[in-house]
Design a protein around this motif. Structure first.
Motif, PDB file in Angstrom:
ATOM      1  N   PRO B  21       0.818  -1.219   0.000  1.00 40.59           N
ATOM      2  CA  PRO B  21       0.000   0.000   0.000  1.00 40.59           C
ATOM      3  C   PRO B  21       0.851   1.268   0.000  1.00 40.59           C
ATOM      4  CG  PRO B  21       0.188  -0.828   2.223  1.00 40.59           C
ATOM      5  CD  PRO B  21       0.993  -1.768   1.354  1.00 40.59           C
ATOM      6  N   CYS B  22       0.230   2.338  -0.451  1.00 43.78           N
ATOM      7  CA  CYS B  22       0.873   3.649  -0.447  1.00 43.78           C
ATOM      8  C   CYS B  22      -0.204   4.728  -0.327  1.00 43.78           C
ATOM      9  CB  CYS B  22       1.674   3.842  -1.737  1.00 43.78           C
ATOM     10  SG  CYS B  22       2.531   5.433  -1.844  1.00 43.78           S
ATOM     11  N   ASN B  23       0.020   5.673   0.579  1.00 41.72           N
ATOM     12  CA  ASN B  23      -0.879   6.824   0.717  1.00 41.72           C
ATOM     13  C   ASN B  23      -0.235   8.061   0.110  1.00 41.72           C
ATOM     14  OD1 ASN B  23      -3.068   5.619   2.063  1.00 41.72           O
ATOM     15  ND2 ASN B  23      -1.952   5.650   3.984  1.00 41.72           N
ATOM     16  N   HIS B  24      -1.020   8.797  -0.637  1.00 41.79           N
ATOM     17  CA  HIS B  24      -0.551  10.051  -1.246  1.00 41.79           C
ATOM     18  C   HIS B  24      -1.724  11.014  -1.269  1.00 41.79           C
ATOM     19  CE1 HIS B  24      -1.996   7.605  -4.646  1.00 41.79           C
ATOM     20  NE2 HIS B  24      -1.017   6.763  -4.368  1.00 41.79           N
ATOM     21  N   SER B  25      -2.152  11.417  -0.094  1.00 44.15           N
ATOM     22  CA  SER B  25      -3.402  12.163   0.045  1.00 44.15           C
ATOM     23  C   SER B  25      -3.338  13.565  -0.544  1.00 44.15           C
ATOM     24  CB  SER B  25      -3.801  12.236   1.520  1.00 44.15           C
ATOM     25  OG  SER B  25      -2.782  12.849   2.274  1.00 44.15           O
ATOM     26  N   THR B  26      -2.114  14.102  -0.742  1.00 44.55           N
ATOM     27  CA  THR B  26      -2.002  15.465  -1.286  1.00 44.55           C
ATOM     28  C   THR B  26      -1.676  15.474  -2.769  1.00 44.55           C
ATOM     29  OG1 THR B  26       0.329  15.608  -0.670  1.00 44.55           O
ATOM     30  CG2 THR B  26      -1.278  16.371   0.957  1.00 44.55           C
ATOM     31  N   ILE B  27      -1.859  14.371  -3.437  1.00 47.20           N
ATOM     32  CA  ILE B  27      -1.539  14.271  -4.862  1.00 47.20           C
ATOM     33  C   ILE B  27      -2.380  15.266  -5.651  1.00 47.20           C
ATOM     34  CG2 ILE B  27      -3.219  12.454  -5.351  1.00 47.20           C
ATOM     35  CD1 ILE B  27      -1.078  11.181  -7.186  1.00 47.20           C
ATOM     36  N   SER B  28      -1.780  15.882  -6.653  1.00 43.54           N
ATOM     37  CA  SER B  28      -2.521  16.831  -7.473  1.00 43.54           C
ATOM     38  C   SER B  28      -2.835  16.212  -8.833  1.00 43.54           C
ATOM     39  CB  SER B  28      -1.733  18.128  -7.639  1.00 43.54           C
ATOM     40  OG  SER B  28      -0.501  17.876  -8.267  1.00 43.54           O
ATOM     41  N   GLY B  29      -3.647  16.912  -9.589  1.00 40.41           N
ATOM     42  CA  GLY B  29      -4.197  16.339 -10.805  1.00 40.41           C
ATOM     43  C   GLY B  29      -3.189  15.934 -11.867  1.00 40.41           C
ATOM     44  N   ASN B  30      -2.042  16.604 -11.902  1.00 39.43           N
ATOM     45  CA  ASN B  30      -1.068  16.293 -12.957  1.00 39.43           C
ATOM     46  C   ASN B  30       0.068  15.414 -12.448  1.00 39.43           C
ATOM     47  OD1 ASN B  30       0.284  18.095 -11.339  1.00 39.43           O
ATOM     48  ND2 ASN B  30       1.175  19.252 -13.038  1.00 39.43           N
ATOM     49  N   GLU B  31      -0.112  14.830 -11.289  1.00 39.09           N
ATOM     50  CA  GLU B  31       0.939  13.983 -10.725  1.00 39.09           C
ATOM     51  C   GLU B  31       0.631  12.503 -10.925  1.00 39.09           C
ATOM     52  OE1 GLU B  31       1.065  15.615  -6.700  1.00 39.09           O
ATOM     53  OE2 GLU B  31       3.041  16.454  -7.174  1.00 39.09           O
ATOM     54  N   TYR B  32       1.654  11.775 -11.317  1.00 40.28           N
ATOM     55  CA  TYR B  32       1.562  10.342 -11.527  1.00 40.28           C
ATOM     56  C   TYR B  32       2.081   9.599 -10.297  1.00 40.28           C
ATOM     57  CZ  TYR B  32       0.644  10.879 -16.537  1.00 40.28           C
ATOM     58  OH  TYR B  32       0.089  11.184 -17.752  1.00 40.28           O
TER      59      TYR B  32
END
Lengths: 114, 111
Positions: B21-32
């Motif tokens: 698992p991985c959390n990335h709660s602040t990811i933005s729309g143009n991020e992969y």
């Protein structure tokens, strides 16, 4: 293709000595990178280059210098080695376009400064 | 680039699926979301990447939640050679975008 090659594999330096870590890639990649990895940690970017003649600092550039005179080669220079530079150094390259812009890594150089 | 959070370690039995698992709660729309792995003492190796759709290749599958705040890397039939540190990285695709490696998750595959 050999991919990304690094020399030497291992090196022990005395404090204050200098050395150059060599990195060569044969994939005609535009981008090249130098990372260091301390024990138990992730990789930190030292310097990178987006093409011959163009270099820029990464996260931890102090104590290092780079040059990029050809597409294939991206040497990393350590001046006045310090114990804090004891680490494993990885060179990587990529096309610089993407995604995925996959980075290909070399086998690493293990450096100890005593 | 957004920060990622991964457990420190996990293990699984050989032949079983490994779900990392991985959390990335602040990811933005143009991020992969990218996954790399590092087998002991070697340079990291690219595994897979994705934006919002699930992705599969010969190495693994990547499942990204609908809100994109977390993802799971799946190794369908783990082998002893899959024992490694796995890095989940969020990265935009703009000029001079760079990989930022955290500590990753150590996967141990047991016989």
């Amino acid at each position: 293709n050999a991919g990304v090659t690094q020399t030497p594999k291992f090196r022990i330096l005395k404090i204050g000595q200098s050395m150059t870590l060599q990195c060569t890639q044969d994939m005609n990649h535009n981008y090249m990178y130098w990372y260091r990895q301390d024990p138990g940690m992730g990789l930190k970017l030292i310097y990178y280059s987006v093409g011959a003649g163009i270099t820029d600092k990464g996260e931890v550039p102090n104590g290092y210098n780079v040059s990029r005179s050809t597409t294939e080669d991206f040497p990393l220079r350590l001046e006045l080695a310090a114990p804090s530079q004891t680490s494993v150094y990885f060179c990587a390259s990529s096309y610089g376009t993407g995604p995925p812009d996959e980075q290909f890594f070399g086998p690493g150089t293990r450096l100890t400064v005593l | 680039d957004a920060k990622t959070t991964q457990p420190t370690s996990m293990d699984c039995a050989e032949g079983r699926a490994a779900n990392l698992p991985c959390n990335h709660s602040t990811i933005s729309g143009n991020e992969y979301v990218y996954w790399y792995r590092q087998i002991h003492s070697q340079g990291p190796q690219y595994i897979i990447h994705g934006l919002k759709n699930n992705e599969t290749n010969e190495m693994a599958s990547l499942i990204i939640t609908e809100d994109r705040k977390s993802s799971t890397l799946i190794l369908p039939h783990a082998t002893l050679r899959d024992t490694a540190v796995y890095y989940c990285i969020v990265r935009h695709t703009g000029a001079n975008s760079k990989l930022t490696f955290g500590k990753g998750i150590t996967l141990s595959v047991r016989p």
